[in-house]
Design a protein around this motif. Structure first.
Motif, PDB file in Angstrom:
ATOM      1  N   UNK A   1       0.881  -1.174   0.000  1.00 56.88           N
ATOM      2  CA  UNK A   1       0.000   0.000   0.000  1.00 56.88           C
ATOM      3  C   UNK A   1       0.913   1.216   0.000  1.00 56.88           C
ATOM      4  N   UNK A   2       0.726   2.112  -0.946  1.00 55.55           N
ATOM      5  CA  UNK A   2       1.459   3.379  -0.931  1.00 55.55           C
ATOM      6  C   UNK A   2       0.532   4.445  -0.355  1.00 55.55           C
ATOM      7  N   UNK A   3       0.980   5.085   0.711  1.00 59.75           N
ATOM      8  CA  UNK A   3       0.171   6.108   1.373  1.00 59.75           C
ATOM      9  C   UNK A   3       1.011   7.384   1.429  1.00 59.75           C
ATOM     10  N   UNK A   4       0.495   8.462   0.842  1.00 58.17           N
ATOM     11  CA  UNK A   4       1.248   9.725   0.850  1.00 58.17           C
ATOM     12  C   UNK A   4       2.195   9.856  -0.336  1.00 58.17           C
ATOM     13  N   UNK A   5       2.125   8.930  -1.247  1.00 57.84           N
ATOM     14  CA  UNK A   5       2.937   8.988  -2.474  1.00 57.84           C
ATOM     15  C   UNK A   5       2.204   8.183  -3.537  1.00 57.84           C
ATOM     16  N   UNK A   6       2.153   8.637  -4.767  1.00 51.56           N
ATOM     17  CA  UNK A   6       2.674   9.908  -5.285  1.00 51.56           C
ATOM     18  C   UNK A   6       1.843  11.100  -4.804  1.00 51.56           C
TER      19      UNK A   6
END
Length: 199
Positions: free
Chosen positions: A82-87
């Protein structure tokens, strides 16, 4: 399962990330944490980032993408992340897609938390009041003035990602104003099909 969570500060991404981690067993990758870990580990990208941070300069998109690229090679991220705060910007989104495609990977979904911004300001003010009432220090980010500034930055930089990902067919939306357990149910239903794909 490789997903991105989008939404303004206070929309509940952190709370739901923790639940997705628990439910699907994939790590949540925060660029801030990854940056600090890369600097601490003294990786080539971490050393470049450290030099920039020490000079007071912003870490470039290229370096952040390099840090994400290194992190997703680790064993715990093989089944997804999970990418959180990116992009945070469309330029970063394009760079991320390029890097993933070079590794033969792609995103499964981008989930946007739809929220009422006025209600969010109220939610943050309430959180700050409850924290203060317990005698705990209030997060600097939780003062209404600071929070409004963060919302404005989100609108200017990150909100355009919604249209970008809608154009790729990856965008899905959840009602971020619903009760926490209801949002979790929406997410689990939405993400379940990708579990088999990435596993």
């Amino acid at each position: 399962m490789r997903i991105i969570l989008l939404g303004p500060p206070g929309a509940g991404k952190g709370t739901q990330s923790a639940r997705i981690v628990e439910r699907f067993g994939i790590p949540q990758l925060s660029t801030g944490d990854m940056l600090r870990a890369a600097v601490a580990a003294g990786t080539p990208v971490g050393l470049k980032a450290k030099a920039l941070m020490e000079s007071g300069a912003l870490v470039s998109d290229e370096i952040v993408i390099g840090i994400v690229a290194d992190r997703i090679e680790e064993a715990d991220a093989r089944q997804g992340f999970i990418l959180d705060g990116f992009p945070r910007t469309v330029a970063q989104a394009v760079a991320l897609e390029t890097m993933l495609s070079q590794k033969g990977l792609r995103l499964d979904a981008v989930v946007e938390f739809k929220v009422d911004e006025d209600a969010l300001v109220g939610r943050i003010a309430k959180r700050a009041a409850e924290t203060a009432a317990r005698g705990e220090p209030v997060r600097k980010d939780d003062t209404p003035e600071v929070f409004k500034t963060r919302l404005e930055a989100y609108r200017a930089q990150t909100a355009p990602l919604s249209a970008h990902y809608a154009g790729t067919g990856l965008l899905q939306q959840v009602d971020g104003m619903a009760p926490i357990d209801e949002v979790t149910k929406q997410l689990e239903t939405m993400l379940a099909p990708f579990q088999a794909v990435s596993a």
